[in-house]
Write a protein that holds these residues in place. Structure first.
Motif, PDB file in Angstrom:
ATOM      1  N   ASP A 274       0.853  -1.183   0.000  1.00 48.94           N
ATOM      2  CA  ASP A 274       0.000   0.000   0.000  1.00 48.94           C
ATOM      3  C   ASP A 274       0.895   1.241   0.000  1.00 48.94           C
ATOM      4  N   PRO A 275       0.554   2.269  -0.781  1.00 53.45           N
ATOM      5  CA  PRO A 275       1.413   3.461  -0.860  1.00 53.45           C
ATOM      6  C   PRO A 275       1.732   4.083   0.497  1.00 53.45           C
ATOM      7  N   ASP A 276       0.775   4.104   1.409  1.00 52.55           N
ATOM      8  CA  ASP A 276       1.042   4.682   2.734  1.00 52.55           C
ATOM      9  C   ASP A 276       2.145   3.917   3.452  1.00 52.55           C
ATOM     10  N   VAL A 277       2.132   2.598   3.307  1.00 53.70           N
ATOM     11  CA  VAL A 277       3.172   1.773   3.929  1.00 53.70           C
ATOM     12  C   VAL A 277       4.540   2.108   3.332  1.00 53.70           C
ATOM     13  N   THR A 278       4.573   2.217   2.014  1.00 49.96           N
ATOM     14  CA  THR A 278       5.839   2.521   1.336  1.00 49.96           C
ATOM     15  C   THR A 278       6.377   3.886   1.738  1.00 49.96           C
ATOM     16  N   LEU A 279       5.488   4.878   1.796  1.00 45.89           N
ATOM     17  CA  LEU A 279       5.936   6.245   2.116  1.00 45.89           C
ATOM     18  C   LEU A 279       6.388   6.374   3.563  1.00 45.89           C
ATOM     19  N   ALA A 294      11.347   3.498  -4.581  1.00 41.62           N
ATOM     20  CA  ALA A 294      10.123   3.040  -3.923  1.00 41.62           C
ATOM     21  C   ALA A 294       9.048   4.126  -3.948  1.00 41.62           C
ATOM     22  N   ARG A 295       9.438   5.360  -3.675  1.00 46.30           N
ATOM     23  CA  ARG A 295       8.450   6.450  -3.645  1.00 46.30           C
ATOM     24  C   ARG A 295       7.864   6.719  -5.030  1.00 46.30           C
ATOM     25  N   ALA A 296       8.670   6.550  -6.063  1.00 47.91           N
ATOM     26  CA  ALA A 296       8.155   6.755  -7.423  1.00 47.91           C
ATOM     27  C   ALA A 296       6.980   5.814  -7.684  1.00 47.91           C
ATOM     28  N   TYR A 297       7.133   4.550  -7.289  1.00 50.00           N
ATOM     29  CA  TYR A 297       6.043   3.593  -7.458  1.00 50.00           C
ATOM     30  C   TYR A 297       4.859   3.938  -6.560  1.00 50.00           C
TER      31      TYR A 297
END
Length: 468
Positions: A274-279, A294-297
């Motif tokens: 999930d994007p929130d997890v990555t960020l 990672a942030r680009a994705y």
């Protein structure tokens, strides 16, 4: 009368249980069979950079095992569980959860070395040996138990059946643990022959041991004889001496390979999580290459294309000709509805990657998405080369079918579509498209022969499903 009724009712219960035993046995064996087959819920993740890394990290281990590098594949599956396995042939499956859990490339190489040990040991092929012994014990106990029950010893017969089932399970689990120990020993030898430290293998077993602690109220509560694998603590103890005595125990990890692994791990995290997890895991304060990747994705998945492109541009500023950074930017632009902007970026990515098939198929898609007929000839040429170099790419076949249809070549559009559905295991759709191609292609031509092969294979597959 009551006693007779009670005995009759008990006999009925035993009879129902007896009828259930074949089903229980089938489920038991099926559960083991599933261990060596990719789960239906798992999807293969294909990425040019990841596949290149896997090939390079596995090559010395494959050679050390006496196998041909071109024949052994390492495939990534989208599954959060920490697991790896072989399922026949010479393919090692790594699940995304394993990559996420690994700290470095050495740990992954330790896992791959173990799985190659299964391949060289022929363990998948020999699976039936263990199943055959377990089945024999179960059937024998069923027959003996039934005979005792028929003679009036209901409880004794039932106990004999249950004991037989337990013995069969124990025999099979012992067989499985033996195979795992053998693969551990083989993997350790491959690491030494490849001049790779065994620290990663031991460290990863340490991670598994922590999971075993976490999943059990007490480590001593775990029955080692009820496991398919030896307990991780036992594996560490068995391997420590061998691995530490290797002249390569203190060998340094290749820094270039390690940097590539951290990139792949980060982009995988950005893609599957999930994007929130990555960020949270890769905050803006972290300006390392993996974090930017990672942030680009994450931004792309969150539908913030401008932020995603900005992160991709940071990567390209560091390495302007890196084909994978260019591929990322092109993908973001294409999937954000800007195929014309994506075309020059992806064209360079294809050139810089030496016409890598997965990147080429994305480029072909971008050319088609421009809806400019002037781009169709280039798209067809690019996609034909892509499927020639990587036949097992349904997406590339789909795009090639689209371009054939755009140009009015419906017979080859049907053939490309048949190829796509055949690779996806959708024989019910592959067959009619292959038959359509057969009606219109020149009889005896290479394309006609290929359509005939797909039609025959699809028809056989459909008939096999009906029988099952």
């Amino acid at each position: 009368m009551r006693a007779l009724f009670a005995r009759s009712r008990a006999l009925q219960v035993w009879q129902r249980r007896l009828r259930a035993f074949p089903r229980m046995l089938a489920l038991l064996l099926l559960s083991f069979a599933l261990v060596i087959q990719p789960a239906a819920a798992q999807s293969v993740l294909r990425d040019a950079e990841t596949e290149a890394l896997f090939a390079d990290m596995a090559r010395p281990l494959v050679i050390a095992a006496g196998l041909q590098p071109g024949n052994v594949k390492v495939v990534l599956l989208q599954d959060p569980e920490i697991n790896a396995f072989v399922a026949g042939g010479q393919t090692v499956y790594l699940q995304s959860g394993l990559i996420d859990a690994a700290d470095n490339i050495d740990q992954v190489q330790g896992v791959v070395a173990h799985e190659i040990g299964h391949i060289t040991g022929g363990h998948v092929i020999r699976f039936n040996e263990g199943a055959k012994v377990a089945t024999g014990i179960t059937i024998l106990s069923l027959l003996l138990g039934a005979a005792v029950m028929a003679a009036g010893g209901g409880e004794a017969g039932m106990g004999m059946m249950m004991a037989g089932q337990q013995a069969a399970m124990g025999k099979f689990l012992a067989f499985s643990r033996t195979q795992e120990s053998s693969a551990d020993a083989a993997g350790a030898s491959f690491l030494e022959k490849a001049h790779i430290s065994g620290k990663g293998m031991l460290d990863f077993f340490g991670k598994l041991r922590k999971d075993e602690y976490r999943l059990s109220s007490s480590y001593t509560d775990i029955d080692p004889y009820a496991q398919t694998h030896p307990l991780s603590a036992d594996r560490i103890e068995a391997l420590s001496g061998t691995l530490k005595s290797s002249p390569w125990w203190n060998a340094k990890t290749d820094p270039v390979l390690e940097a590539r692994f951290q990139r792949v791990k980060a982009k995988l995290s950005g893609y599957v999580n999930d994007p929130d997890v990555t960020l949270r895991k890769y905050p803006e304060s972290d300006q390392s290459i993996p974090a930017i990747y990672a942030r680009a994705y994450a931004w792309h998945k969150s539908a913030y294309p401008d932020k995603a492109v900005a992160e991709a541009d940071k990567l390209i500023a560091v390495a302007p000709h890196d084909p994978y950074f260019l591929e990322l930017k092109g993908q973001i632009l294409l999937e954000s509805g800007k195929p014309k902007d994506a075309v020059p970026v992806l064209r360079e990515a294809v050139q810089r990657s030496g016409n890598q098939p997965l990147i080429s198929s994305l480029f072909g898609h971008a050319l088609i998405a421009t809806e400019d007929p002037a781009n169709y000839a280039e798209a067809k040429q690019i996609l034909k080369v892509a499927v020639a170099r990587d036949h097992d790419n349904p997406f590339a076949w789909y795009q090639l079918g689209v371009i054939y249809a755009q140009q009015g070549d419906m017979s080859r559009a049907a053939l490309a579509t048949a190829e796509r559905y055949s690779l996806e295991g959708r024989s019910n759709l592959a067959l009619p498209n292959a038959e359509l191609a057969l009606r219109n292609l020149p009889q005896g031509s290479p394309d006609w022969i290929r359509a005939q092969d797909i039609a025959l294979a699809s028809r056989n597959e459909m008939q096999g499903k009906k029988k099952r």
